[in-house]
Design an enzyme around this catalytic site. Structure first.
Site, PDB file in Angstrom:
ATOM      1  N   ASP A  99     -81.520  35.475 -26.250  1.00 30.30           N
ATOM      2  CA  ASP A  99     -82.673  35.555 -27.148  1.00 30.30           C
ATOM      3  C   ASP A  99     -83.948  35.541 -26.309  1.00 30.30           C
ATOM      4  OD1 ASP A  99     -83.478  34.952 -30.238  1.00 30.30           O
ATOM      5  OD2 ASP A  99     -84.847  33.925 -28.871  1.00 30.30           O
ATOM      6  N   GLU A 112     -84.943  39.464 -32.137  1.00 32.80           N
ATOM      7  CA  GLU A 112     -85.003  39.444 -30.672  1.00 32.80           C
ATOM      8  C   GLU A 112     -83.710  38.889 -30.060  1.00 32.80           C
ATOM      9  OE1 GLU A 112     -87.186  35.614 -31.980  1.00 32.80           O
ATOM     10  OE2 GLU A 112     -86.740  37.615 -32.772  1.00 32.80           O
TER      11      GLU A 112
END
Length: 582
Positions: free
Chosen positions: A450, A493
């Site tokens: 991430d 993301e």
């Protein structure tokens, strides 16, 4: 080498033919019998004649759906082909005692193949015989041997077929003869030219050559849905005109239905596997005959003394008035004989294939003299401009459908921004890879990652810059990972990587390398130099405790958030971590 062929009408006429042509019994004499007579007593009487009069010769035979003698096509006849070799050693084998056709192929190859064997001519039962498994069995023992021949026929009654030698006649079995000689020249070819039409369909349930469902519909209902009720009612007989076409090893291979079950499944002349993509095939007479000259030209400057054709029944039945155009032309080069099968064998450089809807050809010569005879096909067949236009329309429309299907498949499986696989595709493919790794007892690991403080990037530089960061990270991942690794944008993301054949330590090393590369990356957008980091979590599948990839994925996710909770920009491989999120 010399080949002489006769129609069998009676033993008296056969004896006269043998005497007239001075055919002598010899261990180097190969007799092939192609007969439409499906009466066991008649076949046995004929084979007994040869057992008594030609004890040294080798004989194999098959019932048919049509015969070829000197290029001429017949039905309801018996063709007897005598081929006398000078240097070739012949050896026959027949069996009806085996558990499956893969084993039958292995046992036949083991019995027949010698050091200098070049080719096996073989016939097998046309109804129960699984030609694909049979060829695989032969290939497992003798990968370089050429196999010609095919599945026996029974005049499209689909009740009982026979294959035989002088000594034995069987309805469920295999027969073959090996040709062994250093001086034997062998040439093979095949002609197909059926047109694949419509969209690709997926075999969704199948076992060997029995197909239960296609795209979730029963096999019979699939034919009805796309081709109409009339076609469905005529299955399996009409199926030879509309086979399923699949591509294997660069070859277009047809699979024609030969049996229909009460549950709506269909029995095909060769195997189809779950996941295979198929199309319906359509026969265009102009396309089929139009390529004949190309195939004939292949025999120019090739040693040829005799030709055997083993062709699909569908070709004869589809173009009965014009079928001799593609057989007689070969007889101008060398004596051409054979029969129409329920499936024909062909050897490609990569494999041995069971074909349908094709004409397979075997050319033999003991001489090294090259054939320099240029033969031109003369056809009185009148081409139909309407049929040609419709065939062209089908071909172009199919290509357009294929292009659309590919685009839709890409859209359905990829993230439009990063061009990586999306979450939906990852869910499907990861389950398959999980099952394969479990079966093969191979390691399988996951990396979850991430982008740290991605919201700050969007708030500070704008969403367009945030998109550029996502794209840059995607390219870094693609460059850092193997082609066998599956990379996915999991959401926002967050990214996930599936690493086959990689254990926990190995995935941790990969994750750390990725982390470093990202940390060292500077993304320049307009006047801004942007740096960003990622947090990663790794886990390895524990097949003893975990029954799905989701469990491993959850542990990787927990490990990733452990990295975030520990200060970000790091790799964690904890097996048990806090569920708190940062």
């Amino acid at each position: 080498m010399k080949t002489i062929t006769a129609y069998f009408t009676s033993q008296i006429h056969l004896q006269a033919f043998i005497k007239q042509n001075d055919i002598q019994d010899s261990s180097q004499l190969l007799i092939q019998i192609f007969t439409s007579n499906n009466e066991l007593a008649a076949i046995t009487k004929l084979t007994n004649f040869f057992a008594n009069h030609f004890p040294l010769a080798q004989l194999i035979g098959s019932t048919t759906d049509g015969e070829i003698k000197d290029g001429y096509v017949s039905t309801n006849k018996t063709v007897i082909s005598f081929t006398l070799f000078e240097k070739v050693k012949l050896k026959t084998y027949i069996s009806d005692t085996f558990e499956n056709y893969y084993q039958a192929g292995q046992e036949l190859a083991s019995a027949l193949v010698e050091e200098n064997s070049k080719v096996i001519i073989s016939f097998i039962d046309g109804l129960e015989g699984n030609g694909e498994e049979y060829l695989k069995g032969i290939h497992s023992i003798a990968s370089k041997i050429i196999v010609a021949g095919g599945l026996a026929g029974d005049n499209a009654t689909f009740k009982k077929t026979y294959i035989f030698t002088k000594e034995k006649v069987v309805s469920r079995g295999v027969v073959g003869v090996s040709l062994s000689s250093e001086s034997l020249n062998v040439f093979t070819d095949y002609s197909f030219n059926w047109i694949a039409m419509g969209k690709k369909l997926t075999i969704t349930k199948a076992k060997d050559n029995r197909v239960f469902t296609i795209d979730g519909r029963s096999a019979v209902d699939t034919y009805i849905y796309y081709l109409g009720e009339d076609i469905g009612e005529q299955l399996p007989y009409i199926g030879i005109e509309f086979p399923l076409i699949i591509q294997r090893d660069g070859l277009d291979i047809a699979r024609a239905p030969i049996g229909r079950e009460e549950d709506g499944s269909l029995i095909f002349a060769g195997n189809l596997h779950e996941g295979d993509e198929v199309r319906f095939g359509y026969g265009d007479i102009d396309a089929i005959l139009g390529r004949t000259q190309t195939h004939v030209d292949k025999l120019f400057n090739v040693p040829v003394e005799t030709i055997f054709i083993y062709s699909c029944m569908a070709r004869r039945r589809f173009i009965p008035e014009a079928i001799e155009y593609e057989t007689l032309v070969y007889n101008q080069i060398a004596p051409t004989n054979g029969f129409y099968t329920y499936g024909e064998f062909y050897c490609s450089p990569e494999n041995k294939e069971l074909l349908n809807q094709s004409m397979s050809l075997l050319a033999l010569s003991e001489s090294s003299t090259l054939s320099n005879k240029k033969v031109t096909l003369h056809s009185n067949h009148k081409k139909s401009s309407t049929v040609h236009a419709l065939s062209h329309l089908i071909s172009v429309s199919t290509q357009e459908i294929d292009s659309i299907q590919k685009e839709l498949k890409i859209l359905a499986s990829t993230d439009p921004m990063t061009k990586l696989y999306n979450r939906r595709y990852f869910t499907d493919i990861s389950t398959n890879i999980f099952q394969i790794a479990k079966r093969e007892q191979e390691s399988l690991s996951i990396i979850m990652l991430d982008i740290d403080k991605f919201k700050n990037i969007n708030d500070t530089f704008g969403h367009r810059t945030g998109d550029s960061v996502l794209i840059k990270l995607s390219k870094l991942l693609q460059k850092a990972l193997r082609t066998s690794d599956v990379i996915c944008r999991y959401g926002g993301e967050e990214f996930v990587v599936l690493l086959p054949q990689t254990d926990l330590d190995g995935s941790a090393v990969v994750a750390e390398e990725i982390r470093k590369k990202v940390e060292q990356t500077v993304l320049k957008i307009e006047k801004n130099s942007i740096k960003f980091t990622i947090s990663l979590g790794v886990s390895e599948v524990n097949f003893e405790k975990e029954h799905s990839i989701e469990q491993t994925l959850n542990r990787a996710d927990d490990a990733m958030y452990a990295s975030k909770n520990s200060g970000r920009n790091r790799v964690s491989q904890k097996e048990s971590v806090s569920n708190s999120k940062a």
